[in-house]
Design an enzyme around this catalytic site. Structure first.
Site, PDB file in Angstrom:
ATOM      1  N   LYS A 109      -3.739  -1.302  14.009  1.00 20.25           N
ATOM      2  CA  LYS A 109      -2.903  -0.317  14.923  1.00 20.25           C
ATOM      3  C   LYS A 109      -3.395  -0.232  16.131  1.00 20.25           C
ATOM      4  O   LYS A 109      -4.312  -0.314  16.645  1.00 20.25           O
ATOM      5  CB  LYS A 109      -3.276   1.197  14.084  1.00 20.25           C
ATOM      6  CG  LYS A 109      -2.250   1.354  13.017  1.00 20.25           C
ATOM      7  CD  LYS A 109      -2.407   2.399  12.244  1.00 20.25           C
ATOM      8  CE  LYS A 109      -3.465   2.455  11.304  1.00 20.25           C
ATOM      9  NZ  LYS A 109      -3.119   1.709   9.898  1.00 20.25           N
TER      10      LYS A 109
ATOM     11  N   VAL B 128      -5.160   0.385   2.909  1.00 18.45           N
ATOM     12  CA  VAL B 128      -5.486  -1.016   2.773  1.00 18.45           C
ATOM     13  C   VAL B 128      -6.616  -1.407   2.037  1.00 18.45           C
ATOM     14  O   VAL B 128      -6.901  -2.237   1.281  1.00 18.45           O
ATOM     15  CB  VAL B 128      -5.580  -1.711   4.339  1.00 18.45           C
ATOM     16  CG1 VAL B 128      -5.949  -2.929   4.354  1.00 18.45           C
ATOM     17  CG2 VAL B 128      -4.203  -1.615   5.219  1.00 18.45           C
TER      18      VAL B 128
ATOM     19  N   GLU C 174       0.738  -1.240   0.008  1.00 25.94           N
ATOM     20  CA  GLU C 174       0.180   0.110   0.118  1.00 25.94           C
ATOM     21  C   GLU C 174       0.739   1.232   0.053  1.00 25.94           C
ATOM     22  O   GLU C 174       2.133   1.073   0.260  1.00 25.94           O
ATOM     23  CB  GLU C 174      -0.918  -0.188   1.377  1.00 25.94           C
ATOM     24  CG  GLU C 174      -0.245  -0.022   2.626  1.00 25.94           C
ATOM     25  CD  GLU C 174      -0.739   0.887   3.574  1.00 25.94           C
ATOM     26  OE1 GLU C 174      -1.133   1.909   3.174  1.00 25.94           O
ATOM     27  OE2 GLU C 174      -0.875   0.552   4.574  1.00 25.94           O
TER      28      GLU C 174
ATOM     29  N   ASP D 249     -16.432   5.493  13.999  1.00 26.58           N
ATOM     30  CA  ASP D 249     -15.280   5.668  13.323  1.00 26.58           C
ATOM     31  C   ASP D 249     -14.825   4.074  13.142  1.00 26.58           C
ATOM     32  O   ASP D 249     -14.181   3.433  14.117  1.00 26.58           O
ATOM     33  CB  ASP D 249     -14.354   6.494  13.861  1.00 26.58           C
ATOM     34  CG  ASP D 249     -13.049   6.806  12.719  1.00 26.58           C
ATOM     35  OD1 ASP D 249     -13.308   5.797  11.725  1.00 26.58           O
ATOM     36  OD2 ASP D 249     -12.282   7.633  13.139  1.00 26.58           O
TER      37      ASP D 249
ATOM     38  N   LYS E 160      -5.119  10.851   0.587  1.00 26.26           N
ATOM     39  CA  LYS E 160      -5.297   9.591   1.117  1.00 26.26           C
ATOM     40  C   LYS E 160      -6.595   8.879   0.189  1.00 26.26           C
ATOM     41  O   LYS E 160      -7.727   9.464   0.772  1.00 26.26           O
ATOM     42  CB  LYS E 160      -5.511   9.659   2.681  1.00 26.26           C
ATOM     43  CG  LYS E 160      -5.762   8.462   3.355  1.00 26.26           C
ATOM     44  CD  LYS E 160      -5.900   8.555   4.951  1.00 26.26           C
ATOM     45  CE  LYS E 160      -6.493   7.407   5.662  1.00 26.26           C
ATOM     46  NZ  LYS E 160      -6.582   7.604   6.972  1.00 26.26           N
TER      47      LYS E 160
ATOM     48  N   SER F 188     -12.767   1.826  10.387  1.00 24.68           N
ATOM     49  CA  SER F 188     -11.872   1.898   9.145  1.00 24.68           C
ATOM     50  C   SER F 188     -12.659   1.044   7.950  1.00 24.68           C
ATOM     51  O   SER F 188     -13.141  -0.129   8.307  1.00 24.68           O
ATOM     52  CB  SER F 188     -10.617   1.300   9.246  1.00 24.68           C
ATOM     53  OG  SER F 188      -9.855   1.487   8.034  1.00 24.68           O
ATOM     54  N   ALA F 189     -12.611   1.586   6.688  1.00 19.09           N
ATOM     55  CA  ALA F 189     -13.122   0.814   5.630  1.00 19.09           C
ATOM     56  C   ALA F 189     -12.414  -0.582   5.328  1.00 19.09           C
ATOM     57  O   ALA F 189     -12.879  -1.159   4.461  1.00 19.09           O
ATOM     58  CB  ALA F 189     -13.317   1.585   4.605  1.00 19.09           C
ATOM     59  N   ASP F 190     -11.075  -0.537   5.940  1.00 14.62           N
ATOM     60  CA  ASP F 190     -10.421  -1.495   5.721  1.00 14.62           C
ATOM     61  C   ASP F 190     -11.041  -2.995   6.070  1.00 14.62           C
ATOM     62  O   ASP F 190     -10.881  -3.922   5.539  1.00 14.62           O
ATOM     63  CB  ASP F 190      -9.090  -1.551   6.625  1.00 14.62           C
ATOM     64  CG  ASP F 190      -8.085  -0.489   6.380  1.00 14.62           C
ATOM     65  OD1 ASP F 190      -8.287   0.117   5.315  1.00 14.62           O
ATOM     66  OD2 ASP F 190      -7.165  -0.491   7.061  1.00 14.62           O
TER      67      ASP F 190
HETATM   68  N1  PSU Z   1      -0.104   0.727   8.509  1.00 13.96           N
HETATM   69  C1  PSU Z   1       0.903   1.717   9.045  1.00 13.96           C
HETATM   70  N2  PSU Z   1       0.690   2.834   8.782  1.00 13.96           N
HETATM   71  C2  PSU Z   1      -0.533   3.452   8.238  1.00 13.96           C
HETATM   72  C3  PSU Z   1      -1.548   2.365   7.692  1.00 13.96           C
HETATM   73  C4  PSU Z   1      -1.259   1.256   7.900  1.00 13.96           C
HETATM   74  O1  PSU Z   1       1.803   0.958   9.415  1.00 13.96           O
HETATM   75  O2  PSU Z   1      -0.366   4.591   8.073  1.00 13.96           O
HETATM   76  C5  PSU Z   1      -2.519   3.152   6.855  1.00 13.96           C
HETATM   77  C6  PSU Z   1      -3.235   2.230   5.868  1.00 13.96           C
HETATM   78  O3  PSU Z   1      -3.243   2.551   4.658  1.00 13.96           O
HETATM   79  C7  PSU Z   1      -4.523   1.892   6.492  1.00 13.96           C
HETATM   80  C8  PSU Z   1      -5.085   3.292   6.964  1.00 13.96           C
HETATM   81  O4  PSU Z   1      -5.439   1.349   5.627  1.00 13.96           O
HETATM   82  O5  PSU Z   1      -3.638   3.572   7.743  1.00 13.96           O
HETATM   83  C9  PSU Z   1      -6.040   3.219   7.751  1.00 13.96           C
HETATM   84  O6  PSU Z   1      -6.801   4.357   7.889  1.00 13.96           O
HETATM   85  P1  PSU Z   1      -8.083   4.691   8.355  1.00 13.96           P
HETATM   86  O7  PSU Z   1      -8.339   4.264   9.929  1.00 13.96           O
HETATM   87  O8  PSU Z   1      -8.489   6.027   8.112  1.00 13.96           O
HETATM   88  O9  PSU Z   1      -9.115   3.750   7.562  1.00 13.96           O
HETATM   89 MN    MN Z   2     -12.169   6.488  10.059  1.00 17.33          MN
END
Ligand code: PSU
Ligand code: MN
Length: 301
Positions: free
Chosen positions: A156, A103, A22, A135, A83, A137-139
């Site tokens: 995370k 992701v 990614e 909140d 992003k 993630s769409a992941d």
């Molecule tokens: N893994 C990391 N650092 C990051 C990410 C993943 O070590 O910055 C990113 C990935 O692209 C993941 C995103 O999809 O953070 C999640 O963002 P959000 O919580 O807004 O979905």
């Molecule tokens: Mn989010």
């Protein structure tokens, strides 16, 4: 609008191991100017295993599967990199924009291109205040409908890990520890959560992927959770302290939407004097290496 790099296309045609990477971690997860060097390191870790890396990003309106050095530079250093989750890609592409894929977006594009392995740092998931903010993630939903294998160090640690594991279960996303019975905690070796499945080798993961396909159960992703060794993790006490401060700051400053995760990661970097950054680089490189080894095993060695 979708361009597969020649090297990646040839690898796929020859049935060689290929690993998607990614780009949001590069543009929004790691600080400039060293982020481009880290992007190269991640690709090199895949190459060392004999697999071919395919970093995915939107460059001037074209979704690229496999970036050349100019592409990596652009994603790492340009000011206008957006992003992009999966839902953002069509809008950004139609506008001719340049964007980094999360992701969710990377997994979907990779699967379309025929790539079966994907490496990242930590997945997105359910945020700690999700009961109020919704909140998530769409992941998670993307992985629920994408036939890919993702190697990560868990989700995370800024997230509600327990809730995220529950959501992965509901969504039918497989989760297995790589040589561990405990779900990793991203910067930390152990999130404190037990895992039902543990796999011991790239060959064993490849066998699971083959079984998934033979059973026709390849609608959803398989997550391989690969922990940092204890000696390389962030000090848990420091982690706890910085996390509290970071979450408070996000609330105080009213950060929301796609800015939340980059904001928290940056606060972590500052609060740990760069230790979290070093841990993040180590874990993503290790995940790229393991994904490469699984891709090679899945391709028949
Ligand atoms: N893994 C990391 N650092 C990051 C990410 C993943 O070590 O910055 C990113 C990935 O692209 C993941 C995103 O999809 O953070 C999640 O963002 P959000 O919580 O807004 O979905
Ligand atoms: Mn989010």
């Amino acid at each position: 609008m979708l361009a597969v790099a020649q090297e990646v296309e040839e690898a796929l045609a020859a049935g060689r191991g290929t690993v998607a990477l990614e780009s949001t971690i590069i543009s929004h997860g790691l600080p400039r100017p060293d982020n481009v060097e880290v992007a190269r390191q991640i690709e090199a870790a895949v190459r060392e295993t004999g697999a071919v890396p395919a970093t995915i990003a939107l460059v001037d309106g074209v979704v690229r599967v496999g970036l050349d050095d100019a592409g990596l530079e652009a994603i790492a250093s340009r000011e206008d990199v957006v992003k992009c989750s999966a839902r953002d890609l069509p809008i950004a592409a139609a506008r001719g924009a340049t964007g980094a894929t999360t992701v969710a977006a990377t997994a979907q594009v990779a699967a379309r291109a025929g790539i079966g392995l994907f490496a990242t740092g930590g997945l997105g998931g359910v945020h700690r205040d999700a009961r109020d903010t919704w909140d998530e993630s769409a992941d998670l939903v993307a992985l629920a409908r994408t036939p890919i294998c993702v190697v990560c160090a868990g989700v995370k640690s800024i997230l509600d890990v327990t809730a995220t594991l529950e959501r992965l279960e509901t969504l039918g996303v497989g989760v297995a520890g790589y040589r561990t019975d405990r779900f990793p905690g991203f910067y930390l070796t152990d999130s404190g959560q037990d895992l039902a499945w543990r796999l011991e080798s790239p060959e064993e993961v490849a066998a699971v992927l083959a079984a998934r396909a033979r059973l026709g159960l390849d609608g959803a992703a398989l997550v391989i959770a690969n922990p940092l060794p204890v000696a390389e993790q962030l000090d848990p006490a420091l982690h706890e302290r910085v996390l509290r401060d970071a979450l408070e700051a996000a609330e105080r400053e009213g950060v929301h939407g796609r800015d939340v995760t980059p904001f928290l990661l940056e606060r972590f970097r500052d609060g740990t004097g760069g230790e979290s950054l070093r841990a993040n680089v180590r874990l993503v490189v290790a995940n790229a290496r393991l994904a490469g080894r699984i891709a090679v095993a899945a391709a028949g060695g």
